[in-house]
Design a protein around this motif. Structure first.
Motif, mmCIF file in Angstrom:
data_model
loop_
_atom_site.group_PDB
_atom_site.id
_atom_site.type_symbol
_atom_site.label_atom_id
_atom_site.label_comp_id
_atom_site.label_asym_id
_atom_site.label_seq_id
_atom_site.Cartn_x
_atom_site.Cartn_y
_atom_site.Cartn_z
ATOM 1 N N GLN A 1 -33.851 1.390 62.722
ATOM 2 C CA GLN A 1 -34.341 0.176 62.405
ATOM 3 C C GLN A 1 -35.835 0.360 62.256
ATOM 4 N N ARG A 2 -36.218 -0.065 60.884
ATOM 5 C CA ARG A 2 -37.638 0.423 60.553
ATOM 6 C C ARG A 2 -38.389 -0.973 60.754
ATOM 7 N N PRO A 3 -39.553 -1.050 61.436
ATOM 8 C CA PRO A 3 -40.425 -2.168 61.495
ATOM 9 C C PRO A 3 -40.877 -2.884 60.034
ATOM 10 N N ASN A 4 -40.816 -4.236 59.879
ATOM 11 C CA ASN A 4 -41.184 -4.843 58.674
ATOM 12 C C ASN A 4 -42.758 -5.046 58.585
ATOM 13 N N PHE A 5 -43.159 -5.577 57.429
ATOM 14 C CA PHE A 5 -44.454 -5.854 57.052
ATOM 15 C C PHE A 5 -45.055 -6.919 58.248
ATOM 16 N N PHE A 6 -44.489 -7.884 58.797
ATOM 17 C CA PHE A 6 -44.960 -8.926 59.418
ATOM 18 C C PHE A 6 -44.966 -8.439 61.080
ATOM 19 N N GLN A 7 -44.332 -7.377 61.149
ATOM 20 C CA GLN A 7 -44.234 -6.850 62.544
ATOM 21 C C GLN A 7 -45.357 -5.748 62.754
ATOM 22 N N LEU A 8 -46.025 -5.281 61.481
ATOM 23 C CA LEU A 8 -46.907 -4.164 61.572
ATOM 24 C C LEU A 8 -48.328 -4.662 61.218
ATOM 25 N N MET A 9 -48.358 -5.459 60.459
ATOM 26 C CA MET A 9 -49.807 -6.067 59.872
ATOM 27 C C MET A 9 -50.474 -6.742 61.048
ATOM 28 N N PRO A 10 -51.720 -6.465 61.234
ATOM 29 C CA PRO A 10 -52.475 -7.017 62.372
ATOM 30 C C PRO A 10 -53.362 -8.396 62.065
ATOM 31 N N PHE A 11 -52.760 -9.124 61.333
ATOM 32 C CA PHE A 11 -53.436 -10.582 60.938
ATOM 33 C C PHE A 11 -52.654 -11.752 61.616
ATOM 34 N N VAL A 12 -53.246 -12.730 61.805
ATOM 35 C CA VAL A 12 -52.724 -13.979 62.714
ATOM 36 C C VAL A 12 -51.773 -14.828 61.932
ATOM 37 N N MET A 13 -50.718 -15.256 62.599
ATOM 38 C CA MET A 13 -49.859 -16.201 61.930
ATOM 39 C C MET A 13 -49.746 -17.178 62.712
ATOM 40 N N PHE A 14 -49.816 -18.530 62.233
ATOM 41 C CA PHE A 14 -50.062 -19.601 63.188
ATOM 42 C C PHE A 14 -48.683 -20.209 63.517
ATOM 43 N N ALA A 15 -48.381 -20.557 64.862
ATOM 44 C CA ALA A 15 -47.221 -21.305 65.266
ATOM 45 C C ALA A 15 -47.563 -22.674 65.556
ATOM 46 N N ASP A 16 -48.468 -22.875 66.757
ATOM 47 C CA ASP A 16 -48.542 -24.389 66.969
ATOM 48 C C ASP A 16 -49.945 -24.065 67.911
#
Length: 838
Positions: free
Chosen positions: A578-593
């Motif tokens: 199971q290879r990690p995908n882009f969103f699991q790897l890249m160190p940028f912030v993704m907003f939740a709440d």
């Protein structure tokens, strides 16, 4: 009381499967549909040359009634369409100077409706050829060496639904709050007609699904990344001569309505199908988050949030297919799919922040407005060649997929202070995003049975996907028209994903009749992500050095043994990645709440899984039993975790990310039992109990975290044939609490009821009540040194849906030519190939 009724439904309720057209329950009331077909090639036994103009007759087995016939073509090919869909027939071939050829053929749906009789050699001497029997039967639950098949076309509760509704009822599968399917607590790959797809199950109409194949431990023929198994969604496809189709419409509570129409036409060498469906629905749901903030075991505050959401989904789905039979053994297929969808969500959140004494210090509202849309275009060109040797074939296909999507979010936050009730200016956050992706797949497979027990398989695959995505975030305070770009959360990224693979498989038998399949798959993978506006890059390439070779080899070995009394035992082993995908790897912030954000982990490594299964299958006269014991050892498993922000000023904000655990062990036992009582009652029950052990570090500087425990789930379907042609079906489902790395997922239970009525052979009426107790709610409970949190939400609420279906068609071997007479049939006159034999 609800749980008591659910358990009663799981283990004691009485129902049966629906009577669909062509089902055994309706056969006595229907004309025998003419959809059988036999074909082959007629050759001279001595010279090997075609015997042109030889006559081919198909007769009932027990009498001389002519069912169909044709003349052998110049190249030796012949084909007879329009035969009965079930029964035993005789194929008789005659020509002056040759002795008659006679073969018995059993036509059994669905696998033996279209039969290749191979190269038939006519002998010149007077000796009659021996008769050959072709017999096949299909069990309700089929266990082969590497997959299980569940036929779902008679499921009453999914009419007018989507692929997600289908999966909810399949034994061994579970569906979470976002519509994601899990198989044995793992995420399987979704295939459509044997190939990976970019479609989600929500985008596939349930009425277009013929069956779902469950491959729990895929062989090396399939992608090594199929760590959670494979769900192969087999779409309905026309094999009937003439024309046929259906028109379906439904309406339900929550503004649910939609419809579907399809038509199939098969004439001569051409087979064409066309389908379009539309569906929409509105779900009004509620949820909550309750968190206690901790510091060294001491409570320092609370955060509470209530959610009320209204989600509207609209889907359009179009599909066409063209088959051209070059001759009896060479076929070209062109398939196309067009999909589109819109999503509108309004999520009203009321939140409050309390101090250690539970006194409210801050409260407010946040309104999240989301709009999204997508279009997906898919094309496939397939070539298949079969040989006179049964089972030998070459298949080659090229697949192209283009996806484009856009989304927009607006978060409006109102904040107030207590006890002074000071209103702060509203804050606004606006997000705009888009994605364009091109995907190319080429695959070539070869199968060659070397003998009755030995078989060789080989194939290659090339996969490439390029996607360009952008996300622009801007904020404003007080004045909604004074937005400023948030450079931290705004990103533009390009992803290149490539996997090239080759595999070999070999089947044979060992001592004591033990069959085995041994294979090896090699995968070369390349993945690169580039955030172009921030000059951040990440990529991996396996194998890049000789040390990586073992990380690119994936073996698989499968053993099977058929025992007396319709018993079969299997044992298999395989290794996956199971290879990690882009969103699991890249160190940028993704907003939740307001209290969460997500960030990637560039140090994430691939996860390797070693999988083993022991299966046992028993077929009874009225049912079947399937047991499967499974074991998984996962190396550096990819795991989602959450911990407080390291910034002392943001300790009440949780950081959500992904890490590699040290190892994980999962094992369990799954049982599926199906039985038919009194020819009116069908009962299917599935139970899966499993153990999970996982450990890893959430924060690199802190001690290792461990979690282990047992969990189980059960699912049942019962259906009963009521008087006056009604059929009742009840589906029950229960999932126990299960272990997570930092907590536990809450129990889930639900029940669906459906009632079906078929009038004649054309009209079907169906009513479904989904989630009878309105209890299908997902939730989690976390306990860490930093916080205790309970979260609850649901994907959809209880609803009622009414569906009406109209079936049409004529099972003629030709819809364009009628009344032509065929001569030269051994002195007999009959209908030429292409006529409606009755």
């Amino acid at each position: 009381m609800r749980k008591f009724l659910l358990v009663l439904a799981l283990f004691s309720n009485f129902v049966i499967f629906s009577q669909m057209p062509g089902g055994m329950g309706n056969m006595k009331n229907m004309k025998d549909p003419k959809l059988g077909r036999v074909y082959g090639k007629v050759l001279d036994a001595n010279t090997g040359k075609p015997v042109e103009y030889a006559s081919v007759q198909v007769l009932w087995f027990s009498k001389d009634s002519l069912l169909g016939g044709s003349l052998v073509k110049e190249n030796g090919d012949f084909a007879v369409d329009g035969l009965p869909s079930f029964g035993q027939v005789r194929v008789k071939i005659k020509f002056i100077g040759y002795k008659d050829y006679l073969q018995k053929v059993f036509i059994v749906p669905p696998d033996k409706v279209d039969q290749d009789l191979g190269d038939i050699k006519l002998a010149v001497d007077d000796k009659m050829l021996n008769e050959v029997d072709v017999v096949a039967e299909k069990s309700a639950v089929v266990l082969s060496i590497d997959k299980r098949t569940y036929n779902v076309d008679k499921d009453l509760s999914v009419k007018g639904g989507t692929g997600v509704d289908v999966m909810k009822n399949i034994p061994g599968l579970t569906v979470d709050a976002d519509g994601n399917v899990q198989l044995r607590n793992q995420s399987p790959m979704i295939f459509v007609d044997g190939r990976p797809t970019t479609l989600t199950l929500q985008q596939i109409p349930a009425d277009q699904i013929e069956r779902v194949e469950i491959i729990t431990n895929p062989s090396v023929k399939y992608d090594a990344s199929a760590t959670g198994g494979i769900l192969n969604v087999v779409m309905k496809r026309n094999n009937k001569p003439g024309y046929n189709g259906m028109v379906m419409a439904y309406v339900g509570t929550g503004d649910r309505y939609g419809g579907m129409a399809n038509i199939n036409v098969k004439q001569g060498k051409w087979n064409t199908s066309l389908m379009y469906s539309y569906n929409q629905g509105i779900n009004s749901t509620t949820g909550f988050t309750r968190r206690t903030q901790l510091d060294s075991g001491r409570t320092i505050g609370y955060f509470n949030q209530e959610n009320v959401a209204r989600m509207m989904n609209i889907f359009n789905f179009g599909r066409f297919g063209i088959d051209y039979n070059i001759d009896n053994r060479n076929t070209i297929t062109l398939n196309g799919m067009v999909m589109g969808g819109e999503f509108k969500t309004v999520d009203n959140q009321k939140y409050e922040i309390l101090d250690s004494e539970a006194s409210r210090r801050l409260f407010g509202d946040q309104v999240n407005n989301q709009k999204a849309a997508f279009q997906n275009y898919n094309g496939q060109l397939l070539y298949k060649k079969t040989f006179p040797k049964v089972g030998k074939e070459i298949s080659m296909d090229a697949n192209y997929n283009y996806t484009t999507s856009k989304n927009g979010y607006l978060f409006t936050t109102t904040t107030n202070f207590d006890p002074d009730t000071i209103d702060l200016p509203n804050s606004y956050q606006k997000n705009k995003g888009s994605t364009n992706a091109n995907q190319y797949v080429f695959q070539l497979d070869f199968v060659n049975p070397l003998s009755d027990t030995r078989k060789f398989e080989a194939g290659i695959k090339a996969f490439y996907k390029n996607s360009i995505s952008s996300n622009e975030t801007s904020r404003a305070t007080g004045n909604e028209n004074s937005y400023e770009k948030d450079t931290i959360m705004s990103n533009r990224y390009v992803i290149d994903d490539m996997v090239n693979a080759a595999y070999v498989n070999y089947n044979d038998k060992l001592f004591w009749g033990i069959g085995y399949q041994a294979g090896l798959r090699f995968e070369q993978s390349y993945y690169a992500g580039n955030i172009t506006d921030k000059n951040q890059k990440f990529s991996y390439n396996y194998p890049s050095t000789s040390d990586d070779i073992l990380k690119s080899l994936f073996p698989g070995i499968y053993f099977s043994k058929k025992l007396k009394g319709n018993n079969e035992v299997q044992l298999n082993f395989s290794r996956k990645i199971q290879r990690p995908n882009f969103f699991q790897l890249m160190p940028f912030v993704m907003f939740a709440d307001k209290q969460n954000y997500r960030i990637g982990n560039p140090q994430l490594k691939p996860e390797f899984k070693n999988i083993s299964e022991l299966n046992y299958n028993k077929i009874f006269s009225k049912g079947s039993y399937l047991a499967s014991g499974y074991f998984r050892y996962e190396e550096q498993p990819i795991t989602d975790v959450a911990y407080p922000d390291p910034d002392p000023a943001k300790t009440n904000v949780l950081v959500n990310t992904t890490i590699n655990g040290d190892n994980a062990i999962r094992y369990g036992l799954e049982n599926t039992f199906k039985w038919t009582f009194f020819k009116k009652l069908d009962w299917t029950i599935n139970a899966n109990a499993y153990y999970i052990f996982i450990r890893g570090k959430v924060v690199p500087t802190e001690p290792e975290v461990k979690a282990e425990g047992y969990a189980w789930n059960a699912k049942t379907t019962l259906s009963y044939k009521l008087p006056k042609g009604f059929t009742l079906q009840v589906n029950g489902n229960y999932e126990s609490p299960k272990i997570l790395l930092l907590g536990v997922a809450n129990e889930i239970y639900s029940m669906d009821i459906s009632l079906n009525k078929m009038i004649g052979t054309k009209w079907i009426f169906n009513a479904t009540l989904s989630d009878v107790f309105n209890s299908r709610r997902m939730g989690t409970h976390y306990e860490t040194p930093y916080y205790i949190q309970d979260l609850s939400r649901r994907r959809e609420s209880r609803y009622v849906r009414l569906t009406v279906t109209y079936l049409f068609g004529k099972m003629d071997a030709s819809i364009f030519k009628k009344g032509k007479q065929m001569k030269g049939m051994g002195g007999q006159e009959g209908n030429q190939d292409g006529l409606d034999f009755k």
